[in-house]
Design a protein around this motif. Structure first.
Motif, mmCIF file in Angstrom:
data_model
loop_
_atom_site.group_PDB
_atom_site.id
_atom_site.type_symbol
_atom_site.label_atom_id
_atom_site.label_comp_id
_atom_site.label_asym_id
_atom_site.label_seq_id
_atom_site.Cartn_x
_atom_site.Cartn_y
_atom_site.Cartn_z
ATOM 1 N N ASN A 146 40.950 52.436 40.055
ATOM 2 C CA ASN A 146 40.694 52.750 38.644
ATOM 3 C C ASN A 146 40.618 51.476 37.836
ATOM 4 N N ILE A 147 40.214 51.631 36.600
ATOM 5 C CA ILE A 147 40.010 50.461 35.729
ATOM 6 C C ILE A 147 40.378 50.820 34.296
ATOM 7 N N CYS A 148 41.007 49.843 33.607
ATOM 8 C CA CYS A 148 41.267 49.951 32.169
ATOM 9 C C CYS A 148 40.541 48.803 31.501
ATOM 10 N N SER A 149 39.999 49.013 30.331
ATOM 11 C CA SER A 149 39.359 47.871 29.682
ATOM 12 C C SER A 149 39.562 47.875 28.184
ATOM 13 N N HIS A 150 39.533 46.682 27.630
ATOM 14 C CA HIS A 150 39.709 46.439 26.202
ATOM 15 C C HIS A 150 38.657 45.431 25.794
ATOM 16 N N ALA A 151 38.151 45.555 24.587
ATOM 17 C CA ALA A 151 37.100 44.620 24.200
ATOM 18 C C ALA A 151 37.018 44.491 22.701
ATOM 19 N N SER A 152 36.279 43.504 22.271
ATOM 20 C CA SER A 152 36.068 43.313 20.840
ATOM 21 C C SER A 152 34.620 42.872 20.613
ATOM 22 N N SER A 153 34.059 43.313 19.507
ATOM 23 C CA SER A 153 32.698 42.917 19.142
ATOM 24 C C SER A 153 32.800 41.955 17.980
ATOM 25 N N CYS A 154 32.731 40.682 18.257
ATOM 26 C CA CYS A 154 32.981 39.683 17.216
ATOM 27 C C CYS A 154 31.704 39.306 16.470
ATOM 28 N N VAL A 155 30.634 39.077 17.188
ATOM 29 C CA VAL A 155 29.441 38.502 16.569
ATOM 30 C C VAL A 155 28.412 39.562 16.193
ATOM 31 N N GLN A 156 28.199 40.525 17.084
ATOM 32 C CA GLN A 156 27.256 41.609 16.816
ATOM 33 C C GLN A 156 28.009 42.921 16.758
ATOM 34 N N GLU A 157 27.725 43.712 15.751
ATOM 35 C CA GLU A 157 28.368 45.008 15.670
ATOM 36 C C GLU A 157 27.944 45.875 16.852
ATOM 37 N N GLY A 158 28.914 46.434 17.535
ATOM 38 C CA GLY A 158 28.600 47.391 18.591
ATOM 39 C C GLY A 158 28.286 46.792 19.949
ATOM 40 N N ILE A 159 28.189 45.470 20.035
ATOM 41 C CA ILE A 159 27.968 44.829 21.339
ATOM 42 C C ILE A 159 29.196 43.972 21.639
ATOM 43 N N GLU A 160 30.017 44.419 22.579
ATOM 44 C CA GLU A 160 31.250 43.685 22.879
ATOM 45 C C GLU A 160 30.927 42.317 23.476
ATOM 46 N N ASP A 161 31.556 41.280 22.938
ATOM 47 C CA ASP A 161 31.328 39.919 23.448
ATOM 48 C C ASP A 161 32.599 39.318 24.067
ATOM 49 N N VAL A 162 33.697 40.007 23.938
ATOM 50 C CA VAL A 162 34.970 39.575 24.522
ATOM 51 C C VAL A 162 35.584 40.813 25.157
ATOM 52 N N ALA A 163 35.965 40.715 26.428
ATOM 53 C CA ALA A 163 36.509 41.907 27.087
ATOM 54 C C ALA A 163 37.533 41.528 28.146
ATOM 55 N N TYR A 164 38.426 42.475 28.379
ATOM 56 C CA TYR A 164 39.447 42.347 29.414
ATOM 57 C C TYR A 164 39.447 43.633 30.228
ATOM 58 N N ALA A 165 39.634 43.512 31.528
ATOM 59 C CA ALA A 165 39.718 44.722 32.345
ATOM 60 C C ALA A 165 40.753 44.531 33.439
ATOM 61 N N THR A 166 41.463 45.611 33.714
ATOM 62 C CA THR A 166 42.475 45.621 34.768
ATOM 63 C C THR A 166 42.051 46.611 35.834
ATOM 64 N N LEU A 167 41.932 46.147 37.059
ATOM 65 C CA LEU A 167 41.529 47.017 38.161
ATOM 66 C C LEU A 167 42.694 47.211 39.113
ATOM 67 N N GLN A 168 42.878 48.449 39.529
ATOM 68 C CA GLN A 168 43.893 48.713 40.543
ATOM 69 C C GLN A 168 43.199 48.863 41.889
ATOM 70 N N PHE A 169 43.576 47.995 42.833
ATOM 71 C CA PHE A 169 43.047 48.098 44.194
ATOM 72 C C PHE A 169 44.116 48.708 45.091
ATOM 73 N N PRO A 170 43.713 49.190 46.255
ATOM 74 C CA PRO A 170 44.709 49.727 47.201
ATOM 75 C C PRO A 170 45.747 48.662 47.555
ATOM 76 N N ASN A 171 46.844 49.097 48.125
ATOM 77 C CA ASN A 171 47.959 48.222 48.510
ATOM 78 C C ASN A 171 48.605 47.577 47.295
ATOM 79 N N ASN A 172 48.518 48.310 46.177
ATOM 80 C CA ASN A 172 49.195 47.859 44.962
ATOM 81 C C ASN A 172 48.717 46.491 44.486
ATOM 82 N N ILE A 173 47.460 46.177 44.730
ATOM 83 C CA ILE A 173 46.917 44.891 44.268
ATOM 84 C C ILE A 173 46.292 45.072 42.892
ATOM 85 N N LEU A 174 46.819 44.304 41.943
ATOM 86 C CA LEU A 174 46.276 44.324 40.587
ATOM 87 C C LEU A 174 45.231 43.222 40.484
#
Lengths: 358, 358, 358, 358
Positions: free
Chosen positions: A189-217
């Protein structure tokens, strides 16, 4: 197919296309016969450098009737699907830039057409051909790193802003394809967060967290807005830790022989102390080869030998599915989104290779 | 209080305590009269270096009856609250290491006691006394950076593992206090993700996303498991970008005069092009002063002048509230958690300073 | 000459020649008509990339009869002289790689032929076209640095070993041409020391000290045997100090606003104290332009306008004279050798431009 | 002598003295009983930090009558000789800061007195106690580097200007002592060049070339006028190359498994080709120990066991002789000056240890 010269057409001569053209021009087994681009200036620029290219056209459909073997597609992202579909339908092998399409549904359709036609469909996940990434994968799989604890990936710079896709669609394909490749597993699965700083509605900064098997983040930071060009992946294992810094010219990988172990005290119940280990840092010598050239060679080899390329259509679709999940997470204020099962491919002919894999 | 010598007792002589002792020993306006620690070896070690310290005891309660003016508390985190409470109740000003307590409820109780007693309660958020952080704050507030777009903070190393608190409680106080200080606003909500690699149930790798007013995103990466010691904050503004790298000895701050603007084309409807700007990088000279010394001086000054320190109990409580929200987000698989309103302080005496602020 | 296309032949297609060819191919005002090299593989390689080149020959003398305007000579060093002489005598302008010749006598002969024929003779001192070097020169000449105290230059790597010339002939032309250019004066004398580590009799590690007017010391370290590629020039002035690091991609120049002044105490006789000044570091933005392209453009412009290029034959000869003095110093165990006066050019025609300069 | 506490007096409490005092205070086998300095403020400063010091005096001669075992001398350079002489004559072991004296004649006199009295005379060449230097020496002597080709040493910064000695006397002792230590041989001759930029007559920028046996060239750059603090030694061997960068906190030594060999072609007479080898870089883990502490421990151990310290008086004298030769070379415009034979020590008593060594 025998080892005759592979005749290639390139669609899209803008930012990335010329790099593909240069590489195919320099591969003896291929001949760049034709190019297509909407802009005459781009066509003229490429023709000026490579006068041996025979056809230069504004309409990619002209390429379908030239007796080519394969096309390479480096056009704006939303055009990947229709162009690739047309080319595959016309019987041409296709190497498509990343992301392969802007929906997994479209990617699946391309896979199906290629299967039906017995054609190679490949996506330009260049990092899977990067010698440094191979070293990384080797160290994980040999056990040298021990158990993989977590992976942190950063891809940031004052980048080329785009208007049709956001920073996730632009940059995540690189790191997602690397993560899948080096771990050899699919994220859950994946969680993500982002911000649109320069253009409205187009994210230019983002973070995502992925969960892989064997408890690997695995965590990805993506940014078009950063003062320092950064392309760094940190892989932390129970025995060693690695930093892969792709911005470095020569010293791309540093292997740190250091770590910590929690040791249960035998004399007290449930208490731990920590054993730290500090050793040498090793910077392995990595032969300097252009990953894009290796990717192009792989495409040619797959065409000649009929083998499945490392970054086949399925690989391209999988990355798109993960990005779709990241997009969905953005809509849900960062909630974790489970990554879709791969669609089962029901080919009419029955004899087709299934895309379902382990 | 007049400018007489401030008599100080220090509770906790382990990892951090000796740094506090060294600084207070070197401040002419203070005298370290007594120290307390559970371990005799720690007491002996400090006494060996500072023979002028008169009392060394295993029981901090001995310090309450020595006629001290103030105590400095650098003990294990879960003991901050009871020790600080006892000292304040005994009429002593208190400087408490971060995090001030392990619950905002406890922090609030300390604030209330200090208010009632007319005592200084201060928390050791050292970075708010760091000259580099002051430069950062100055550049944001002068408008030199333009509108703040987003902030990325990384605090990682092969760190000192702890058994009673996780990496968020250990490292987040630094960056949260910096973020609140340089932005001058409170975060609205927080999402967090983490992994427990080495000890079951104690997160050693964590990520958190904070939403600040004016659409400012702040992201924190915290890790006890990283091969490279990293303490870096990137502040991206609409006009300039700053990297503050606290690991650097001399060149802690780099100001990049670069950025991008989306410009709407006048000839077409709704389309943008991007104007990139590249200018000089400036590394401002920052006077080398030990932040901890400035923090200690501030504590003394507050005691002498009766002024509220920059990092007062309220500040300490606020940081704890934010970490509590981060912990709650961990339980909710990364869902955004709204940060609590500050409790209203209803002091019986009526005349007390209210902790409610803008 | 008018602005017609300048027809160019390139002699030498080995290591450096292809870079020159690439640049001239991309300059609209020039056409690379012919190439010459002793090795067929080199010719094939270049022809393969630039099929528009009409003539590829093993004998450079074939180029003299093709109606070319100019030749570019990038052959082994000992052949610079005879090839350039033949080309100039055949009426062709000549751009010769550095060092222009292996003796100043030969360089002088080339200058004389070019003068007699009214032809452009230029040497490939690329760094004089490097934007970073221009910034350096500008800061010295504007007075921003104050009085220049001394210059330290390092050029080292695990380099391409040569068998016909030593490391001084190979690397010193770069730094000597930079030093003459940024200071605008001629060195008075030179001392040098060297060692032959890998090949007997061919120095691969060398040091040289040059005395410039105004008591400016310049020191050069040259090495083919160094683990870290280094191309750094430090210019220390009485007001500021600069490091120019050509290995850096983006941040080639750092200007340090720091220094020291000796101040005579007024109360005691003859004693000094020192006033240190520490200020910001500035990394000026430097537009990224390929110096070799600027050099090639300058050659074309000189041909078209009849102007003297910045790095004319005299400049080339001057650098050779300084290296000859360095060689002599090596023979004299490091003794200082005065650098020869420039020979007076006595042209028979009388009307020629004199090479004697201020 | 048995293992009783060694009673120590320290003469000179200015820049370096407090570091020596701190270390001796922390060594259990020693007690700092007395300090001397001309300035009361320095005495007060040290006494404030170490109240256990019993005697603080402006006259070092007071220390001769306190029953001390040893003195440590960290006074202005020209006073080293008379103070050390008086202390040795009074029967005290002496650790003298570098340079041990400002003339080899004086150093020899100290050696003779110490021999006669059976006392330890040691010089503060701290780098010979530096763990990184030990690693360097180990790699040379184990043969891992192959044959040593040459050594390049740089010691530069915006330094503390001195008025009584030039930059060679100030900085060369470090690198000369390192070179002698790691090579295990004596230099044959030295050439030097320098400039006096800030003070007339006091060189602040200098270069020196030393010839060691086995055709090993060593070059030193010394500067009080450099924008970047640099303390770097490059050792190039026929098999590997090392950079030792003492400014680095953790990664002081990098071992490069790279090099080149000239290989004579078998098919042609006298021609070479070059075989380049590129391998890993290894950064060995080096335990972090303060070299000054190890130096102080060594002094104590020599006193207790009667053993000759690594950096004995002879070592100190040898370094002074080499600097004297460098000074002479400066007078001779850089001519090579042969380094003097070590004086033969003719002790009257006959039984003394000879200073003449292999």
């Amino acid at each position: 197919m025998n080892n005759n010269i592979v005749k290639i057409g390139v669609v899209g001569c803008g930012y990335w296309g010329p790099n593909l053209i240069r590489n195919f021009v320099e591969i003896p087994e291929t001949e760049v016969v034709a190019i297509a681009d909407l802009l005459q200036t781009q066509l003229d620029h490429v023709k000026g450098r490579y006068p041996q290219i025979q056809v230069a056209t504004k309409d990619y459909r002209d390429l379908l009737e030239l007796g080519l073997d394969a096309v390479v597609i480096a056009t704006p992202h939303h055009t990947h699907f229709p162009i690739a579909r047309d080319c595959l339908n016309a019987g041409l092998h296709a190497l498509v830039e990343k992301p392969i399409t802007l929906s997994s549904h479209d990617a699946f359709e391309l896979i199906q057409i290629a299967e039906r036609q017995g054609l190679i469909l490949m996506v330009g996940h260049t990092f899977e051909f990067n010698p440094a990434v191979h070293v990384l994968k080797g160290m994980i799989h040999s056990g040298e790193l021990g158990e993989v604890y977590y992976i942190d990936a950063v891809r940031a710079s004052l980048g080329l802003f785009q208007t049709e896709i956001n920073v996730i669609w632009d940059l995540a394909p690189h790191d997602i394809s690397i993560l899948r490749y080096i771990l050899g597993t699919e994220p859950l699965n994946i969680c993500s967060h982002a911000s649109s700083c320069v253009q409205e509605g187009i994210e230019d900064v983002a973070y995502a967290t992925l969960q892989f098997p064997n408890n690997i983040l695995a965590h990805m930071r993506m940014s078009w807005l950063d003062p320092a060009k950064t392309r760094r992946i940190t892989v932390v294992g129970s025995r060693k830790m690695i930093i892969y810094d792709d911005v470095e010219n020569l010293e791309k990988i540093r292997v740190y022989d250091k770590g910590v172990k929690a040791i249960r005290r035998t004399d007290t119940f449930g208490e731990f102390h920590f054993a730290y280990h500090y050793g040498d840092v090793v910077i392995p010598f990595i032969r300097s080869e252009e990953p894009l050239r290796l990717e192009c060679l792989s495409f040619v080899e797959s065409i000649q030998d009929g083998t499945t390329p490392r970054t086949d259509g399925y690989n391209g679709m999988r990355v798109v599915q993960i990005i779709e999940a990241a997009q969905e997470s953005l809509m849900l204020a960062g909630q974790a989104v489970t990554i879709k099962e791969t669609p089962t491919m029901e080919l009419e002919e029955g004899g087709g290779r299934s895309v379902i894999r382990a």
